[in-house]
Design a protein around this motif. Structure first.
Motif, PDB file in Angstrom:
ATOM      1  N   ILE A 531      -0.390  -7.629 -17.029  1.00 30.07           N
ATOM      2  CA  ILE A 531       0.765  -7.858 -17.902  1.00 30.07           C
ATOM      3  C   ILE A 531       1.126  -9.335 -17.808  1.00 30.07           C
ATOM      4  O   ILE A 531       1.570  -9.808 -16.753  1.00 30.07           O
ATOM      5  CB  ILE A 531       1.959  -6.983 -17.483  1.00 30.07           C
ATOM      6  N   LYS A 532       0.931 -10.055 -18.871  1.00 36.13           N
ATOM      7  CA  LYS A 532       1.142 -11.498 -18.874  1.00 36.13           C
ATOM      8  C   LYS A 532       2.597 -11.826 -18.551  1.00 36.13           C
ATOM      9  O   LYS A 532       3.525 -11.278 -19.139  1.00 36.13           O
ATOM     10  CB  LYS A 532       0.771 -12.070 -20.242  1.00 36.13           C
ATOM     11  N   GLY A 533       2.784 -12.725 -17.587  1.00 40.69           N
ATOM     12  CA  GLY A 533       4.126 -13.220 -17.272  1.00 40.69           C
ATOM     13  C   GLY A 533       4.899 -12.409 -16.262  1.00 40.69           C
ATOM     14  O   GLY A 533       6.067 -12.713 -15.998  1.00 40.69           O
ATOM     15  N   LEU A 534       4.275 -11.363 -15.648  1.00 38.73           N
ATOM     16  CA  LEU A 534       5.017 -10.512 -14.706  1.00 38.73           C
ATOM     17  C   LEU A 534       4.270 -10.387 -13.387  1.00 38.73           C
ATOM     18  O   LEU A 534       3.087 -10.040 -13.352  1.00 38.73           O
ATOM     19  CB  LEU A 534       5.242  -9.125 -15.319  1.00 38.73           C
ATOM     20  N   TRP A 535       4.990 -10.648 -12.303  1.00 40.79           N
ATOM     21  CA  TRP A 535       4.485 -10.508 -10.944  1.00 40.79           C
ATOM     22  C   TRP A 535       5.461  -9.634 -10.152  1.00 40.79           C
ATOM     23  O   TRP A 535       6.627  -9.476 -10.548  1.00 40.79           O
ATOM     24  CB  TRP A 535       4.374 -11.872 -10.262  1.00 40.79           C
ATOM     25  N   ALA A 536       4.997  -9.049  -9.050  1.00 37.94           N
ATOM     26  CA  ALA A 536       5.878  -8.213  -8.227  1.00 37.94           C
ATOM     27  C   ALA A 536       5.479  -8.318  -6.759  1.00 37.94           C
ATOM     28  O   ALA A 536       4.301  -8.523  -6.432  1.00 37.94           O
ATOM     29  CB  ALA A 536       5.831  -6.753  -8.674  1.00 37.94           C
ATOM     30  N   ALA A 537       6.458  -8.185  -5.880  1.00 39.36           N
ATOM     31  CA  ALA A 537       6.218  -8.253  -4.437  1.00 39.36           C
ATOM     32  C   ALA A 537       7.285  -7.440  -3.716  1.00 39.36           C
ATOM     33  O   ALA A 537       8.328  -7.101  -4.283  1.00 39.36           O
ATOM     34  CB  ALA A 537       6.235  -9.705  -3.956  1.00 39.36           C
ATOM     35  N   GLY A 538       7.030  -7.144  -2.438  1.00 36.16           N
ATOM     36  CA  GLY A 538       7.979  -6.369  -1.649  1.00 36.16           C
ATOM     37  C   GLY A 538       8.005  -4.922  -2.084  1.00 36.16           C
ATOM     38  O   GLY A 538       7.041  -4.404  -2.666  1.00 36.16           O
ATOM     39  N   ASN A 539       9.098  -4.242  -1.824  1.00 40.83           N
ATOM     40  CA  ASN A 539       9.185  -2.804  -2.088  1.00 40.83           C
ATOM     41  C   ASN A 539       9.308  -2.447  -3.563  1.00 40.83           C
ATOM     42  O   ASN A 539       9.337  -1.265  -3.911  1.00 40.83           O
ATOM     43  CB  ASN A 539      10.351  -2.191  -1.304  1.00 40.83           C
ATOM     44  N   ALA A 540       9.362  -3.453  -4.430  1.00 43.68           N
ATOM     45  CA  ALA A 540       9.282  -3.184  -5.865  1.00 43.68           C
ATOM     46  C   ALA A 540       7.838  -3.002  -6.307  1.00 43.68           C
ATOM     47  O   ALA A 540       7.575  -2.579  -7.426  1.00 43.68           O
ATOM     48  CB  ALA A 540       9.928  -4.312  -6.661  1.00 43.68           C
ATOM     49  N   SER A 541       6.896  -3.319  -5.414  1.00 37.88           N
ATOM     50  CA  SER A 541       5.469  -3.186  -5.720  1.00 37.88           C
ATOM     51  C   SER A 541       4.852  -2.103  -4.847  1.00 37.88           C
ATOM     52  O   SER A 541       5.394  -1.722  -3.804  1.00 37.88           O
ATOM     53  CB  SER A 541       4.747  -4.517  -5.475  1.00 37.88           C
ATOM     54  N   SER A 542       3.716  -1.605  -5.270  1.00 38.16           N
ATOM     55  CA  SER A 542       2.981  -0.608  -4.499  1.00 38.16           C
ATOM     56  C   SER A 542       2.449  -1.255  -3.222  1.00 38.16           C
ATOM     57  O   SER A 542       1.768  -2.277  -3.272  1.00 38.16           O
ATOM     58  CB  SER A 542       1.832  -0.057  -5.352  1.00 38.16           C
ATOM     59  N   ALA A 543       2.746  -0.670  -2.072  1.00 41.97           N
ATOM     60  CA  ALA A 543       2.515  -1.325  -0.783  1.00 41.97           C
ATOM     61  C   ALA A 543       1.034  -1.515  -0.475  1.00 41.97           C
ATOM     62  O   ALA A 543       0.224  -0.606  -0.669  1.00 41.97           O
ATOM     63  CB  ALA A 543       3.164  -0.520   0.339  1.00 41.97           C
ATOM     64  N   VAL A 544       0.693  -2.697   0.050  1.00 42.79           N
ATOM     65  CA  VAL A 544      -0.674  -2.964   0.489  1.00 42.79           C
ATOM     66  C   VAL A 544      -1.025  -2.117   1.710  1.00 42.79           C
ATOM     67  O   VAL A 544      -2.206  -1.942   2.036  1.00 42.79           O
ATOM     68  CB  VAL A 544      -0.855  -4.471   0.797  1.00 42.79           C
ATOM     69  N   MET A 545      -0.026  -1.549   2.377  1.00 43.08           N
ATOM     70  CA  MET A 545      -0.258  -0.664   3.520  1.00 43.08           C
ATOM     71  C   MET A 545      -0.639   0.748   3.094  1.00 43.08           C
ATOM     72  O   MET A 545      -0.905   1.597   3.944  1.00 43.08           O
ATOM     73  CB  MET A 545       0.993  -0.605   4.405  1.00 43.08           C
ATOM     74  N   GLY A 546      -0.629   1.011   1.805  1.00 45.45           N
ATOM     75  CA  GLY A 546      -0.956   2.357   1.349  1.00 45.45           C
ATOM     76  C   GLY A 546       0.020   3.363   1.916  1.00 45.45           C
ATOM     77  O   GLY A 546       1.228   3.122   1.969  1.00 45.45           O
ATOM     78  N   ASN A 547      -0.509   4.495   2.370  1.00 45.59           N
ATOM     79  CA  ASN A 547       0.346   5.536   2.945  1.00 45.59           C
ATOM     80  C   ASN A 547       0.575   5.358   4.445  1.00 45.59           C
ATOM     81  O   ASN A 547       1.161   6.228   5.080  1.00 45.59           O
ATOM     82  CB  ASN A 547      -0.261   6.922   2.706  1.00 45.59           C
ATOM     83  N   SER A 548       0.156   4.225   4.995  1.00 48.83           N
ATOM     84  CA  SER A 548       0.244   4.051   6.436  1.00 48.83           C
ATOM     85  C   SER A 548       1.123   2.866   6.805  1.00 48.83           C
ATOM     86  O   SER A 548       1.881   2.341   5.979  1.00 48.83           O
ATOM     87  CB  SER A 548      -1.162   3.897   7.035  1.00 48.83           C
ATOM     88  N   TYR A 549       0.995   2.412   8.067  1.00 44.89           N
ATOM     89  CA  TYR A 549       1.914   1.432   8.635  1.00 44.89           C
ATOM     90  C   TYR A 549       1.180   0.778   9.794  1.00 44.89           C
ATOM     91  O   TYR A 549       0.985   1.369  10.840  1.00 44.89           O
ATOM     92  CB  TYR A 549       3.146   2.170   9.147  1.00 44.89           C
ATOM     93  N   ALA A 550       0.767  -0.480   9.624  1.00 46.98           N
ATOM     94  CA  ALA A 550      -0.138  -1.099  10.597  1.00 46.98           C
ATOM     95  C   ALA A 550       0.529  -1.522  11.888  1.00 46.98           C
ATOM     96  O   ALA A 550      -0.095  -1.512  12.952  1.00 46.98           O
ATOM     97  CB  ALA A 550      -0.821  -2.312   9.961  1.00 46.98           C
ATOM     98  N   GLY A 551       1.799  -1.925  11.824  1.00 46.47           N
ATOM     99  CA  GLY A 551       2.472  -2.413  13.016  1.00 46.47           C
ATOM    100  C   GLY A 551       3.893  -2.825  12.697  1.00 46.47           C
ATOM    101  O   GLY A 551       4.321  -2.781  11.542  1.00 46.47           O
ATOM    102  N   PRO A 552       4.664  -3.235  13.716  1.00 45.50           N
ATOM    103  CA  PRO A 552       6.057  -3.633  13.491  1.00 45.50           C
ATOM    104  C   PRO A 552       6.158  -4.779  12.488  1.00 45.50           C
ATOM    105  O   PRO A 552       5.570  -5.837  12.687  1.00 45.50           O
ATOM    106  CB  PRO A 552       6.515  -4.098  14.886  1.00 45.50           C
ATOM    107  N   GLY A 553       6.878  -4.563  11.401  1.00 45.06           N
ATOM    108  CA  GLY A 553       7.009  -5.590  10.378  1.00 45.06           C
ATOM    109  C   GLY A 553       6.003  -5.499   9.264  1.00 45.06           C
ATOM    110  O   GLY A 553       5.754  -6.481   8.553  1.00 45.06           O
ATOM    111  N   SER A 554       5.405  -4.317   9.075  1.00 45.64           N
ATOM    112  CA  SER A 554       4.437  -4.128   7.998  1.00 45.64           C
ATOM    113  C   SER A 554       5.089  -4.092   6.622  1.00 45.64           C
ATOM    114  O   SER A 554       4.390  -4.074   5.603  1.00 45.64           O
ATOM    115  CB  SER A 554       3.642  -2.837   8.209  1.00 45.64           C
ATOM    116  N   THR A 555       6.407  -4.090   6.576  1.00 48.45           N
ATOM    117  CA  THR A 555       7.121  -4.222   5.312  1.00 48.45           C
ATOM    118  C   THR A 555       7.303  -5.701   4.972  1.00 48.45           C
ATOM    119  O   THR A 555       6.949  -6.163   3.889  1.00 48.45           O
ATOM    120  CB  THR A 555       8.500  -3.549   5.399  1.00 48.45           C
ATOM    121  N   LEU A 556       7.850  -6.460   5.922  1.00 46.06           N
ATOM    122  CA  LEU A 556       8.220  -7.849   5.656  1.00 46.06           C
ATOM    123  C   LEU A 556       7.016  -8.788   5.566  1.00 46.06           C
ATOM    124  O   LEU A 556       7.020  -9.721   4.757  1.00 46.06           O
ATOM    125  CB  LEU A 556       9.183  -8.343   6.738  1.00 46.06           C
TER     126      LEU A 556
END
Length: 573
Positions: A531-556
């Motif tokens: 989509i031209k002109g649109l970017w997303a990051a953080g919890n507004a985007s689908s997490a790069v961690m998928g359904n898991s959680y790699a370690g403390p601070g995997s959100t930030l």
């Protein structure tokens, strides 16, 4: 009509604004929606790349869920951990992350996070007052997987003086972990503070935190740590770079120009207006944890917006706006889960309490079903998995402890031997009984089964080996534990009455589903086009961690990294 910061809303007319240098406010190169870690990192990056940028914040406070968090950042191979002697490598980190997230997250996105994360951190330190320290021995959440590290890969911000923010020091979003004003507490301190009544290092840590606060007071400082410190440092970076933040300016819609995004529609004082973006819009507006309609649509029952500790303004505005113009969504059924006590007023996201020896979880059948000390996201996944039965809901579950546990350890902010607040009992989140049989009646589980469960658990505790769920078999489980307890610091028998039961529900730090993005943080349609002109990051985007959680601070860690990636991609385009 253009949109203006609220402090200018009462001027006689917009022409006054036009006469003020630098106040051409209806068009920017980059518009960033949201002032959490993702949004502020993106805005700082865009500004330092020579772009004209504005940050739009829905509420009257900045920081979003970042300000409410513990402030840990999971970031393999960053300069802080390497300087501390952590034996990390790009190859090792890539192996571990791929093991954790599995095949559902494109390898290109994983690689982008791992490659750009260390660069992002150095950029932030070069362009803000933020400095970081290694969270030593807070291990990866799956340290036994290939590439996992017992010593951990997480960092946290060094304290920041809130007074440097001037009048904006009162605009930081409130943390969900209440910190006494007479102390300076880091995330790494919580491990020991919960043991302050029974451990010399715990007592020393409490003394250290108090002395740090006294020193700061003598210097006229107001120290901020954890998520508040991270937020304050990023905001100071924006202030130094002269990046404006507009408060009370919620996103209503995305403005389109053909098949691309040309700006945003926001609302100020009930008036809607459009701001144009010459180069792009970055959505960093957080998740949808406080939107009951969306949670009921996408997530498994039972679910409740009162169980989350995410920022109250996170109602999915950016996600819905993206979906409206054709952005694909993913992971909408998932969250950054954790076992949570629905304490009246605000839920309590449990960390140390479930790992300390002398407690266990039981379901409605009075049976253990999980490693209580396991990664909090995984524990809730298991709670929900076992809830899919034919004989009614398994939620809530109960954490059972004995009086010895209560005498030794803090529970939330209640010291050992101190009474649990009366309101907890009145609300039904805590039950207390002289015997396990009576407690079973109070929480409506089979008394014989609960008794048998505790007897079996006590045998495991005395032997130091949890034969059912492996509690205490890795360094993650043993982080929030009592080193005085042998042979396994995670395990102690429940023997001394009275006994207590704490109600546990599937709470969260925020949702983790949102706009699908590529390795450049560009928003994608379901057919794989950008989509031209649109970017997303953080919890507004689908997490790069998928359904898991790699370690403390995997959100930030990923939030800041993909905010950085988005801004650089705009600058390069």
């Amino acid at each position: 009509m253009g949109c203006f910061p609220l402090k200018f809303r009462n001027t006689r007319n917009a022409q006054v604004l036009a006469s003020i240098p630098g106040q051409q406010l209806d068009e920017y190169d980059v518009i960033v929606v949201g002032s959490g870690a993702a949004g502020m990192t993106a805005a700082l990056t865009a500004k330092k790349r020579g772009l004209n940028v504005v940050v739009l914040e829905k509420s009257e406070y900045f920081g979003g869920s970042t300000a409410r968090s513990g402030g840990a950042i999971w970031l393999p191979n960053n300069s802080v951990i390497l300087d501390a002697g952590v034996p990390d490598s790009p190859e090792q980190a890539a192996i571990y992350l791929s093991q954790v997230v599995g095949p559902d997250v494109p390898i290109e996105r994983q690689q982008a996070f791992l490659e750009q994360g260390p660069k992002m951190l150095d950029f932030v330190m070069d362009n803000s007052p933020l400095r970081f320290r290694f969270l030593k021995n807070y291990s990866d959440y799956y340290p036994n997987l290939p590439g996992g590290l017992d010593i951990g890969r997480s960092i946290e911000p060094v304290q920041v003086d809130a007074n440097r923010l001037g009048t904006e020091k009162h605009k930081i979003n409130r943390p969900y972990i209440s910190i006494p004003s007479a102390t300076v507490i880091y995330s790494s301190d919580y491990k020991w503070l919960s043991l302050a009544g029974v451990n010399i290092k715990g007592l020393a840590t409490a003394f250290k935190c108090t002395m740090a606060a006294l020193k700061a007071a003598a210097l006229g400082q107001k120290p901020l740590t954890m998520g508040a410190g991270l937020t304050a440092g990023l905001r100071l970076g924006l202030m130094d770079a002269e990046v404006p933040v507009w408060f009370n300016s919620p996103l209503v819609d995305l403005a389109q120009d053909g098949d691309g995004i040309s700006g945003v529609v926001i609302e100020q004082n009930g008036v809607r207006c459009t701001i144009r973006a010459r180069k792009g819009v970055i959505i960093g507006s957080g998740g949808f944890e406080h939107n009951a309609e969306m949670r009921n649509e996408y997530q498994q029952q039972p679910i409740n917006t009162s169980w989350t500790v995410g920022s109250k303004d996170n109602t999915g505005d950016g996600i819905r706006a993206g979906a409206k113009i054709g952005a694909a969504l993913n992971l909408m059924d998932d969250s950054w889960w954790g076992p949570t006590i629905p304490v009246p007023g605000e839920p309590y996201f449990c960390l140390s309490e479930r790992s300390l020896p002398g407690g266990l979880f039981v379901n409605k059948h009075g049976k253990r079903f999980v490693n209580e000390a396991g990664p909090y996201c995984e524990v809730v996944h298991i709670m929900y998995k076992q809830d899919r039965s034919d004989d009614g809901s398994e939620i809530p579950i109960w954490m059972i402890v004995d009086q010895k546990y209560r005498n030794r350890y803090f529970f939330k902010d209640v010291p050992g031997r101190f009474p649990i607040p009366k309101l907890w009992y009145e609300s039904g989140v805590v039950k207390r009984a002289k015997s396990l049989q009576e407690l079973a009646q109070d929480i409506k589980v089979p008394a014989d089964t609960l008794q048998a469960t505790v007897i079996r658990f006590n045998g495991h505790a005395k032997n130091g080996l949890d034969e059912d769920f492996g509690r205490g078999n890795n360094m993650h489980d043993r982080f929030y534990t009592d080193p005085a307890v042998k042979p396994n610091p995670c395990l102690a028998p429940l023997e001394k009455g009275p006994f207590y039961a704490f109600k546990m529900v599937p709470g969260d730090l925020g949702t983790k589903g949102g706009i699908v993005t590529d390795a450049k943080a560009r928003a994608m349609r379901s057919d794989g086009t950008v989509i031209k002109g649109l970017w997303a990051a953080g919890n507004a985007s689908s997490a790069v961690m998928g359904n898991s959680y790699a370690g403390p601070g995997s959100t930030l860690g990923p939030a800041m990294t993909f905010g950085y990636i988005a801004a650089n991609n705009i600058a390069d385009s």
